[in-house]
Write an enzyme that holds these catalytic residues in place. Structure first.
Site, short mmCIF file in Angstrom:
data_model
loop_
_atom_site.label_atom_id
_atom_site.label_comp_id
_atom_site.label_asym_id
_atom_site.label_seq_id
_atom_site.Cartn_x
_atom_site.Cartn_y
_atom_site.Cartn_z
N THR A 54 0.80 -1.23 0.00
CA THR A 54 0.00 0.00 0.00
C THR A 54 0.83 1.28 0.00
OG1 THR A 54 -1.79 -1.19 1.07
CG2 THR A 54 -1.84 1.18 1.29
N SER A 101 0.28 4.06 -7.12
CA SER A 101 0.09 5.32 -7.86
C SER A 101 -0.93 6.25 -7.21
CB SER A 101 -0.37 5.01 -9.30
OG SER A 101 0.43 4.04 -9.88
N ILE A 159 -4.15 6.20 -7.27
CA ILE A 159 -5.30 6.55 -8.12
C ILE A 159 -6.56 5.85 -7.62
CG2 ILE A 159 -6.26 6.44 -10.47
CD1 ILE A 159 -3.28 6.25 -11.41
N HIS A 185 -9.48 4.60 -9.18
CA HIS A 185 -9.90 4.33 -10.55
C HIS A 185 -11.41 4.53 -10.71
CE1 HIS A 185 -6.02 2.87 -11.91
NE2 HIS A 185 -5.90 2.21 -10.76
N ARG A 221 2.81 -5.69 -7.13
CA ARG A 221 1.38 -6.02 -7.08
C ARG A 221 1.24 -7.51 -6.71
NH1 ARG A 221 2.93 -3.54 -11.64
NH2 ARG A 221 1.99 -1.59 -12.33
N CYS A 247 14.64 18.07 -1.79
CA CYS A 247 15.96 17.66 -1.27
C CYS A 247 15.94 16.26 -0.65
CB CYS A 247 16.51 18.70 -0.30
SG CYS A 247 16.01 18.48 1.41
N CYS A 256 16.45 18.03 6.41
CA CYS A 256 15.69 17.86 7.65
C CYS A 256 15.89 16.53 8.39
CB CYS A 256 14.20 18.08 7.39
SG CYS A 256 13.49 16.92 6.21
C1 LIG Z 1 3.21 0.06 -8.49
C2 LIG Z 1 1.79 -0.12 -8.04
C3 LIG Z 1 0.82 0.84 -8.37
C4 LIG Z 1 -0.50 0.66 -7.95
N1 LIG Z 1 -1.39 1.65 -8.20
C5 LIG Z 1 -2.67 1.54 -7.76
C6 LIG Z 1 -3.58 2.59 -7.96
O1 LIG Z 1 -3.23 3.66 -8.46
N2 LIG Z 1 -4.87 2.40 -7.58
C7 LIG Z 1 -5.30 1.25 -7.02
O2 LIG Z 1 -6.49 1.12 -6.75
N3 LIG Z 1 -4.42 0.24 -6.74
C8 LIG Z 1 -3.13 0.36 -7.09
N4 LIG Z 1 -2.22 -0.63 -6.83
C9 LIG Z 1 -2.66 -1.81 -6.09
C10 LIG Z 1 -2.74 -1.56 -4.60
O3 LIG Z 1 -1.60 -0.87 -4.14
C11 LIG Z 1 -2.86 -2.91 -3.88
O4 LIG Z 1 -3.92 -3.61 -4.44
C12 LIG Z 1 -3.11 -2.73 -2.40
O5 LIG Z 1 -2.18 -1.85 -1.82
C13 LIG Z 1 -3.04 -4.08 -1.68
O6 LIG Z 1 -3.30 -3.85 -0.33
P1 LIG Z 1 -3.26 -5.03 0.73
O7 LIG Z 1 -3.78 -4.48 2.00
O8 LIG Z 1 -3.93 -6.23 0.16
O9 LIG Z 1 -1.72 -5.41 0.82
P2 LIG Z 1 -0.54 -4.73 1.67
O10 LIG Z 1 -0.58 -3.27 1.61
O11 LIG Z 1 0.73 -5.39 1.27
O12 LIG Z 1 -0.90 -5.15 3.15
C14 LIG Z 1 -0.61 -6.43 3.64
C15 LIG Z 1 0.10 -6.28 4.96
O13 LIG Z 1 0.30 -7.56 5.52
C16 LIG Z 1 1.52 -7.54 6.23
N5 LIG Z 1 1.95 -8.93 6.40
C17 LIG Z 1 2.44 -9.78 5.47
N6 LIG Z 1 2.72 -10.96 6.01
C18 LIG Z 1 2.40 -10.88 7.32
C19 LIG Z 1 2.49 -11.78 8.41
N7 LIG Z 1 2.95 -13.02 8.26
N8 LIG Z 1 2.08 -11.35 9.63
C20 LIG Z 1 1.62 -10.09 9.81
N9 LIG Z 1 1.53 -9.21 8.81
C21 LIG Z 1 1.90 -9.59 7.58
C22 LIG Z 1 2.43 -6.71 5.34
O14 LIG Z 1 3.53 -6.19 6.05
C23 LIG Z 1 1.47 -5.64 4.84
O15 LIG Z 1 1.52 -4.46 5.61
C24 LIG Z 1 -0.88 -0.50 -7.21
C25 LIG Z 1 0.10 -1.42 -6.87
C26 LIG Z 1 1.41 -1.23 -7.25
C27 LIG Z 1 2.45 -2.22 -6.83
#
Ligand SMILES: Cc1cc2nc3c(=O)[nH]c(=O)nc-3n(C[C@H](O)[C@H](O)[C@H](O)COP(=O)(O)OP(=O)(O)OC[C@H]3O[C@@H](n4cnc5c(N)ncnc54)[C@H](O)[C@@H]3O)c2cc1C
Length: 488
Positions: free
Chosen positions: A45, A49, A51, A53, A315, A440, A445
């Site tokens: 997270t 980007s 966004i 969508h 992703r 910077c 800072c």
């Molecule tokens: C380059 C890029 C651009 C993107 N742009 C967009 C966008 O513009 N708009 C959009 O809608 N989506 C976008 N996405 C997708 C979006 O970022 C993800 O779908 C989303 O952040 C996933 O969230 P999550 O909570 O599933 O995963 P995460 O944010 O990875 O959360 C999972 C958490 O679990 C924790 N964890 C893992 N294993 C363990 C464990 N064993 N014990 C305890 N904790 C654990 C991790 O540390 C992490 O904090 C983008 C992704 C990427 C990579």
């Protein structure tokens, strides 16, 4: 072991876990959010980007399209309640040939079928009047005014703060290692040696959801990381568009985008390259070339000389390319929230709702709290205040008058507030306040921030980290030299 049995344990405090936690905090149940990192939002997270969508990229037959549309619609209310930076700037998809206009028509029909409001197919004149920064060779495009931009980390911090305010417990540095079913609950063990019990477990562990599922003896699946490199340009960069600019999409990617960030900087990217390394977040000059070639084709005024930093995110994709959100078929009271690739950020508020409904169907009793408070006080940001407003806040707390980060105009009071909310690493403070995010990149800072963290927490400077674990910033010897210099 803590003898309390939580009703729900959520594994992973990314946008999905945080959104689920905040949703559940509105009910009379006990919830614990478990996160392996030192702070929340430090997984996928933090590197995307930003966004929101509009919802025309995927067919409505996919779960991700349905949750994307619902999620998009929920952001105005969430922004009103929680105050994280969010703007509906609109999305433009540009076409440079008659052939590409056919894809525009397809995206338009798909968007209409999905229920995306107020979309427009535009000819050349219209698209250039909406976005004068575009290459004048543009033939036409799609305009979706409901697309938006947010600061993803501020969004997660706000969700978690709100969840905590309404009773959710948060345990960071709790790396879930194993789940053992006993009687009618789960025993959840961490690598750090802590153990908790919970009746229901939600697996929203992002890139590591496959490993967590395996460690609960639930489904075996594979998370395939798809890397995206992004390049950040300074505030008011040349070519800064008013809208998020997309090319016509490829088979598996939305393409290289030009993104005005919600705080006034400019971002270009991301690439989309599969990797087998869940820790590979390097950026390369070769991919910088590709990104800039494609971005400047759409918006010629962009200059790579204005890059201030680059980063990469991964992703968490799965075979089938859809979200996998359902109760485990192998284990009772274990809910999978996996494969949350893009548009996971957009869909996350709807994922919170969806998982709440699954838990209810699985037998969790949900009674609404009478005293649920959806609001958070909106933090003061010195850079957004008029001179008169600034004078008033400085009168109350002179620390608002001491600017620590000059590039982003962040005051000492804002940094102290971030620390008081538990964000006591350099990245935590950067994501909460933007200190160190400007031109910077913290050259001016960083040491000042370290000293403030040390003063507020009592932690010696050499123990402070960038993002937890062993990411120390300064050695004892360097600190002594810096102190000497500061005294002179
Ligand atoms: C380059 C890029 C651009 C993107 N742009 C967009 C966008 O513009 N708009 C959009 O809608 N989506 C976008 N996405 C997708 C979006 O970022 C993800 O779908 C989303 O952040 C996933 O969230 P999550 O909570 O599933 O995963 P995460 O944010 O990875 O959360 C999972 C958490 O679990 C924790 N964890 C893992 N294993 C363990 C464990 N064993 N014990 C305890 N904790 C654990 C991790 O540390 C992490 O904090 C983008 C992704 C990427 C990579």
């Amino acid at each position: 072991m803590n003898s309390q049995i939580y009703d729900v344990a959520i594994i992973g405090a990314g946008c999905c876990g945080a959104s689920i936690a905040r949703k559940l905090s509105a009910y009379e149940i006990s919830v614990v959010l478990l996160e392996k990192c030192v702070d929340v939002g430090f997984g996928v997270t933090k590197a995307n980007s930003g966004i929101i969508h509009a919802g025309f990229h995927h067919p409505i037959t996919s779960l991700k399209a349905r949750l994307e549309i619902r999620g998009n619609l929920m952001f105005d209310q969430l922004h009103y309640e929680l105050g994280f930076p969010f703007k509906r700037v609109g999305i433009i998809v540009v076409a440079f040939s008659v052939e590409e206009m056919k894809t525009i028509e397809h995206l338009y029909s798909q968007g209409v079928a999905n229920g995306v409001p107020r979309m427009e197919i535009c000819g050349r004149e219209r698209i250039l009047s909406l976005e004068p920064q575009l290459n004048s060779d543009v033939v036409g495009g799609l305009y979706a005014p409901t697309g938006g931009i947010i600061e993803p980390y501020r969004y997660v911090f706000a969700l978690v703060e709100s969840a905590q305010k309404n009773g959710v417990e948060v345990k960071t540095q709790f790396t879930v290692e194993q789940g053992i079913r006993e009687k009618d609950y789960w025993i959840v063990k961490s690598k750090e040696g802590e153990t908790i019990k919970a009746r229901y477990v939600v697996n929203s562990a992002g890139l590591f959801a496959d490993e967590v599922s395996k460690s609960f003896d639930a489904e075996l699946f594979e998370i395939i990381p798809r890397k995206g490199e992004e390049f950040l340009l300074q505030r008011n960069a040349k070519g800064l568009p008013n809208h998020v600019i997309f090319p016509v999409p490829g088979a598996h990617t939305k393409g290289i985008l030009v993104i005005p960030t919600v705080e006034g900087t400019l971002m270009v990217g991301p690439t989309a390259i599969e990797t087998d390394d869940k820790y590979d977040v390097e950026t390369t000059s070769q991919n910088l070339e590709t990104v800039f070639m494609q971005a400047t084709y759409m918006v010629p005024a962009i200059s790579r000389r204005e890059i201030i930093t680059s980063f990469a995110g991964l992703r968490p994709t799965m075979k089938g390319n859809d979200f996998y959100i359902e109760p485990s078929k192998k284990q009772p009271h274990f809910i999978q929230v996996a494969g949350i690739q893009s548009p996971g950020l957009t869909a996350s508020p709807a994922i919170g709702d969806y998982v709440k409904d699954i838990l209810k169907q699985e037998g969790l009793q949900l009674i609404e709290k009478k005293d649920f408070d959806p609001f958070l006080p909106h933090p003061i940001k010195v850079r957004e205040l008029s001179f008169e407003e600034l004078e008033k806040v400085v009168e109350k707390d002179p620390k608002y008058g001491h600017i620590v980060c000059r590039c982003e105009s962040v005051s000492e009071a804002e940094i102290v507030e971030a620390i008081s909310k538990g964000h006591a690493t350099l990245d935590g403070i950067k994501f909460y306040t933007r200190a160190g995010m400007g031109r910077c990149q913290g050259a001016f800072c960083t040491y000042k921030i370290l000293k403030i963290i040390s003063r507020e927490t009592g932690m010696p400077v050499e123990k402070i980290t960038k993002r937890g674990d062993n990411s120390w910033i300064i050695s004892q010897r360097l600190q002594a030299l810096a102190d000497e210099k500061a005294e002179r």
